[in-house]
Design a protein around this motif. Structure first.
Motif, PDB file in Angstrom:
ATOM      1  N   CYS B  12       0.848  -1.190   0.000  1.00  0.00           N
ATOM      2  CA  CYS B  12       0.000   0.000   0.000  1.00  0.00           C
ATOM      3  C   CYS B  12       0.883   1.239   0.000  1.00  0.00           C
ATOM      4  O   CYS B  12       1.965   1.251   0.575  1.00  0.00           O
ATOM      5  CB  CYS B  12      -0.971   0.013   1.179  1.00  0.00           C
ATOM      6  N   TRP B  14       0.752   4.203   1.364  1.00  0.00           N
ATOM      7  CA  TRP B  14       0.973   5.136   2.477  1.00  0.00           C
ATOM      8  C   TRP B  14       1.896   4.601   3.547  1.00  0.00           C
ATOM      9  O   TRP B  14       2.694   5.343   4.104  1.00  0.00           O
ATOM     10  CB  TRP B  14      -0.363   5.549   3.084  1.00  0.00           C
ATOM     11  N   CYS B  15       1.761   3.329   3.879  1.00  0.00           N
ATOM     12  CA  CYS B  15       2.633   2.775   4.920  1.00  0.00           C
ATOM     13  C   CYS B  15       3.712   1.899   4.314  1.00  0.00           C
ATOM     14  O   CYS B  15       4.888   2.204   4.383  1.00  0.00           O
ATOM     15  CB  CYS B  15       1.823   1.966   5.924  1.00  0.00           C
ATOM     16  N   MET B  40      -2.857   1.780  -3.867  1.00  0.00           N
ATOM     17  CA  MET B  40      -3.083   2.866  -2.913  1.00  0.00           C
ATOM     18  C   MET B  40      -3.320   2.322  -1.511  1.00  0.00           C
ATOM     19  O   MET B  40      -2.893   2.892  -0.532  1.00  0.00           O
ATOM     20  CB  MET B  40      -4.254   3.753  -3.347  1.00  0.00           C
ATOM     21  N   SER B  42      -4.055  -1.565   0.867  1.00  0.00           N
ATOM     22  CA  SER B  42      -4.095  -3.031   0.786  1.00  0.00           C
ATOM     23  C   SER B  42      -5.516  -3.497   0.454  1.00  0.00           C
ATOM     24  O   SER B  42      -5.711  -4.582  -0.082  1.00  0.00           O
ATOM     25  CB  SER B  42      -3.599  -3.652   2.089  1.00  0.00           C
ATOM     26  N   GLY B  65       0.283  -4.026   4.228  1.00  0.00           N
ATOM     27  CA  GLY B  65      -0.535  -2.829   4.439  1.00  0.00           C
ATOM     28  C   GLY B  65      -0.150  -2.167   5.745  1.00  0.00           C
ATOM     29  O   GLY B  65       0.759  -2.618   6.452  1.00  0.00           O
ATOM     30  N   CYS B  66      -0.856  -1.124   6.069  1.00  0.00           N
ATOM     31  CA  CYS B  66      -0.602  -0.405   7.320  1.00  0.00           C
ATOM     32  C   CYS B  66      -1.039  -1.288   8.500  1.00  0.00           C
ATOM     33  O   CYS B  66      -1.890  -2.156   8.344  1.00  0.00           O
ATOM     34  CB  CYS B  66      -1.404   0.880   7.362  1.00  0.00           C
ATOM     35  N   CYS B  71      -4.570   2.401   8.765  1.00  0.00           N
ATOM     36  CA  CYS B  71      -4.797   2.526   7.326  1.00  0.00           C
ATOM     37  C   CYS B  71      -5.137   3.982   6.989  1.00  0.00           C
ATOM     38  O   CYS B  71      -5.922   4.621   7.678  1.00  0.00           O
ATOM     39  CB  CYS B  71      -5.934   1.598   6.896  1.00  0.00           C
ATOM     40  N   HIS B  72      -4.512   4.474   5.935  1.00  0.00           N
ATOM     41  CA  HIS B  72      -4.748   5.854   5.495  1.00  0.00           C
ATOM     42  C   HIS B  72      -6.223   6.089   5.177  1.00  0.00           C
ATOM     43  O   HIS B  72      -6.711   7.197   5.259  1.00  0.00           O
ATOM     44  CB  HIS B  72      -3.884   6.095   4.258  1.00  0.00           C
ATOM     45  N   TYR B  73      -6.898   5.023   4.795  1.00  0.00           N
ATOM     46  CA  TYR B  73      -8.333   5.115   4.508  1.00  0.00           C
ATOM     47  C   TYR B  73      -9.123   4.416   5.612  1.00  0.00           C
ATOM     48  O   TYR B  73     -10.147   3.786   5.364  1.00  0.00           O
ATOM     49  CB  TYR B  73      -8.636   4.466   3.162  1.00  0.00           C
ATOM     50  N   ASN B  77      -7.286  -2.076   5.381  1.00  0.00           N
ATOM     51  CA  ASN B  77      -6.491  -3.257   5.744  1.00  0.00           C
ATOM     52  C   ASN B  77      -7.352  -4.330   6.429  1.00  0.00           C
ATOM     53  O   ASN B  77      -7.049  -5.511   6.329  1.00  0.00           O
ATOM     54  CB  ASN B  77      -5.270  -2.864   6.589  1.00  0.00           C
TER      55      ASN B  77
END
Ligand SMILES: Cc1cc2nc3c(=O)[nH]c(=O)nc-3n(C[C@H](O)[C@H](O)[C@H](O)COP(=O)(O)OP(=O)(O)OC[C@H]3O[C@@H](n4cnc5c(N)ncnc54)[C@H](O)[C@@H]3O)c2cc1C
Ligand code: SF4
Ligand code: SF4
Ligand code: SF4
Ligand code: FES
Lengths: 575, 141
Positions: B12, B14-15, B40, B42, B65-66, B71-73, B77
């Motif tokens: 992903c 972001w992380c 963008m 996971s 993933g984060c 998670c950025h969203y 995840n």
């Protein structure tokens, strides 16, 4: 279908890539692949001549897709997209292969690294064939700004924005503005009064007609997107809804808890105090031990909780100069006392700091050193027949000899940490924290106050330990960035959003359940779902969940990623 | 034993991708078998991406993933985690050992963890025979 005319550019990054990847071989080998019209290697693709080369090739060879194999897309994707735009090509007709961070910098076998570079580029080439032009979209910017944290950083940003005529909502969780600076007496390195500085700034903020201050308040969750955020705060026991276009996070520092270093006996030995407590002593105007006597020996110990794997690995950056500030204040308040400054390294970078050090060292102060990587000094209660209250034992760094230093008062130069609630704040506004729990900026060098969430900025000590001038600079920089977007009137937003193909959608509404932003709604009339592309942030979760394949996650579509996989796996083992 | 495994990793943006970048900027050395695909979140990792990777001859697939809650969203995840358990069952039915598919959380500051994960996963994939999925699919069709 249109003819694909792809240009591939393999960057040397000086020797950063070229030393581990045979860039020339990779570039010439690619010429064999279908649809590749131009394939070149060049010393620095991101340089102006590098970008010009792409622009010229697009024009001369009618290229319609570009792949650059270089550093991480997080570094220069935007740079190259702009180059495409300058050449009249849609910026999304571009893909980057990361052959530096993910390849040359992490591998040691040139043949393997070269093969990996080739595979990564082949993947990017297969993917870019399916790229489509995406149109930038922009939305109007709400000119109000939410600032979280009313320390010197938050205050400075608020005034900068409000004096430019823009509305500010300033949220402070305590009952007073000012943050840590309100607790200080003088400020290093120029020894000015903190109170004179902060008090009139606080007044200016409280009196400003465009700054609405919410004391005793905190922000939980922010909704929306750059230009159009909203949140609800609890203020005076009432829920208040706020709308704003940008956010500045300025939640500041937490002093390190000195009792964690048991060697120093903080909490157990009454005459061992922290730097912050000593600021209060100085503000009160009389320096006395806990039993009311004037101290004959005052010792200062640096790096408390900093530069130590057991506590915090980083340097807190300000405490050395704050210690020298204390030395000067002690010298003038207690001219007869012996002042002992016990440090590991003296960090005096910054304007006026080395000068403060050199002036202070002329003042008959005893400077001693310890090794912060070896055993920390040990403080113990002196016995009745000792002429002092405390004894500090440690190994002197240069001689290696164990020594004992008498003291009646010891000041611990506690470092800075992130607040315990940093994680909640990060979640509330959608930003990330580094391993040391400070908020992460978008780019450490080129974009130090923005974050990866558009419209959210981090300033002051919540981003990393720093002194007042650096906190203020960041705050005003963020304010300037925000003013620029307000001035532009609109900001461009995510274009790589999701889209529902109404012909395929069966109306099952699975996507609605998984969208974290409630960006999808169901139309009773058409019996299909639709994405609100202004709210959608492009996570792609709906795309991978939709059972019928009706959702397209733009720029990361199924066909793009499946082709990338094919490309990555397509080339022969031996090379 | 498989001396030259092919591994595809979905990271992903972001992380985990940032964590892998950090391993790079910190010059941490690790095994070179992994080929990264950036998504963008996971949550974007569609089951077909994983199946396709095996079909194309991947010996292992890694999804990162984060960390839960980061998670950025917010929760992509979690969606990924749920899907991951189903996917492991599914690939088992296809005749692919479930240990060929791994899901791990890597934050933006975990460059070291990323490099260690790649090394460890690479070793575990090397210990297996080369995946025969691609060949068996080809004989089928
Ligand atoms: C003992 C000591 C002495 C120092 N001496 C000097 C010096 O002499 N010279 C110098 O240049 N620097 C000095 N510094 C450093 C200086 O204090 C900092 O650089 C400065 O305070 C940073 O300002 P800030 O606004 O980032 O953070 P802070 O001053 O910590 O302010 C943050 C504010 O945000 C509020 N807040 C936190 N979380 C939330 C939340 N969730 N919601 C709402 N509000 C929140 C806090 O209550 C606080 O008011 C010293 C630091 C210490 C500890
Ligand atoms: S500024 Fe000085 S006292 Fe503070 S952590 Fe760094 S070296 Fe130690
Ligand atoms: S999940 Fe797919 S098919 Fe179901 S409603 Fe959403 S878009 Fe339509
Ligand atoms: S891509 Fe993510 S944010 Fe956008 S509609 Fe789909 S699930 Fe929601
Ligand atoms: S963004 Fe990293 S898992 Fe969702």
């Amino acid at each position: 279908m249109e003819e694909k005319r792809i240009g591939v550019y393999v960057c040397w990054c000086g020797t950063n890539i070229a030393a581990m990847v045979d860039v020339e071989k990779v570039a010439s080998g690619l010429k064999e692949l279908p649809d590749i019209v131009v394939s070149k290697d060049y010393k620095y693709m991101c340089s102006d001549p590098g970008q010009d080369m792409i622009i010229q090739d697009i024009k001369n060879h009618n290229l319609n897709r570009i792949v650059v194999a270089a550093c991480s897309p997080r570094m220069h994707e935007i740079t190259f997209r702009k180059a495409l735009e300058n050449a009249g090509l849609n910026p999304y007709m571009f893909e980057m292969a990361n052959i530096r961070e993910h390849d040359s910098w992490v591998h040691t076998n040139r043949a393997e690294a070269t093969r990996k570079a080739r595979d990564l580029i082949a993947g990017a080439v297969s993917k870019v064939k399916w790229h489509e032009s995406l149109e930038k979209r922009s939305v109007p910017v709400n000119p109000a700004t939410l600032i979280i944290g009313g320390g010197i950083a938050g205050i400075s940003a608020a005034l900068e924005l409000a004096n430019a005529g823009k509305q500010v909502y300033l949220i402070e969780r305590k009952a007073l503005l000012g943050g840590t600076v309100s607790a200080l007496d003088l400020t290093s390195p120029f020894l000015n009064s903190a109170r004179q500085m902060i008090d009139h700034k606080i007044k200016e903020v409280m009196d400003h007609r465009l700054i609405k201050v919410y004391l005793n308040s905190e922000v939980e969750q922010i909704f929306g997107y750059v230009g159009n955020f909203e949140t609800t705060i609890r203020y005076n026991k009432r829920e208040t809804r706020l709308n704003f276009g940008n956010v500045i996070v300025a939640t500041g520092l937490k002093p390190f808890d000195a009792s964690r270093v048991t060697n120093y006996g903080y909490g157990r030995l009454p005459n061992v105090i922290t730097a912050l407590e000593f600021e209060q002593v100085l503000k009160d105007g009389v320096i006395l031990t806990r039993d009311g006597r004037e101290p004959k020996n005052v010792a200062i110990i640096h790096c408390v909780g900093s530069r130590n794997e057991d506590y915090n690995p980083y340097c807190s950056r300000t405490c050395c100069m704050v210690a020298l500030k204390f030395v000067n204040q002690l010298k003038s308040a207690l001219p007869k006392a012996t002042i002992i400054d016990i440090y590991s390294d003296m960090r005096s970078f910054g304007k006026g700091c080395e000068e403060l050090y050199s002036d202070t060292s002329k003042k008959n102060v005893m400077f001693l050193t310890f090794d912060h990587k070896a055993d920390l000094p040990q403080i113990r209660q002196a016995s009745y027949d000792d002429p002092c209250n405390l004894i500090i034992e440690f190994k002197e760094k240069f001689s290696g000899e164990p020594i004992e230093v008498p003291a009646d008062m010891v000041i611990l130069m506690v470092g800075m940490e992130a607040h315990e609630n940093a994680k909640q704040v990060a979640h509330g506004v959608g930003i990330s924290m580094c391993g040391n729990r400070f908020f992460i900026e978008r780019h450490p060098k080129l974009d130090p106050v923005a974050t990866t969430t558009d419209g959210v900025y981090v300033v002051g000590t919540c981003q990393s330990p720093k002194d007042i001038p650096d906190s203020v600079s960041q705050a005003r920089a963020a304010a300037a960035r925000i003013l620029a977007t307000i001035l532009a009137g609109s900001v461009s937003i995510e274009v790589t959003t999701a889209e529902v193909n109404e012909k395929i959608c069966c109306g099952c509404q699975t996507c609605i359940k998984v969208c974290p932003y409630s960006a999808i709604s169901y139309s009773q009339e058409k019996k299909v779902s639709a994405v609100n592309e202004i709210i959608c942030k492009g996570c792609g979760t709906c795309g991978s969940t939709c059972p019928t394949g009706a959702i397209k996650s733009k720029h990361f579509t199924d066909i793009q990623i499946l082709s990338q996989i094919e490309g990555l796996m397509s080339l022969q083992e031996v090379y | 034993m498989n001396e030259n495994p092919k591994i595809i990793a979905f990271l992903c943006n972001w992380c985990s991708y940032t964590g892998a970048d950090l391993a790079g900027t910190s010059r941490m050395k690790y095994a070179s078998y992994v080929r990264v695909i950036r998504v963008m979140c996971s949550g974007r990792v569609d089951p077909t991406f994983v199946i396709k990777s095996f079909q194309e001859g991947a010996d292992g697939v890694l999804i990162c993933g984060c960390h839960p809650g980061d998670c950025h969203y917010h929760e992509g995840n979690y969606k990924c985690l749920r899907r991951f358990h189903l996917l492991q069952k599914y690939i088992k039915q296809m005749g692919i050992q479930p240990e060929r598919l791994r899901l791990e959380w890597i934050s933006a500051s975990e460059g070291r963890e990323f490099s260690e994960l790649v090394n460890e996963f690479s070793e575990s994939i090397k210990a297996l025979e080369p995946s025969q999925i691609k060949e068996s699919i080809e004989t089928f069709s």
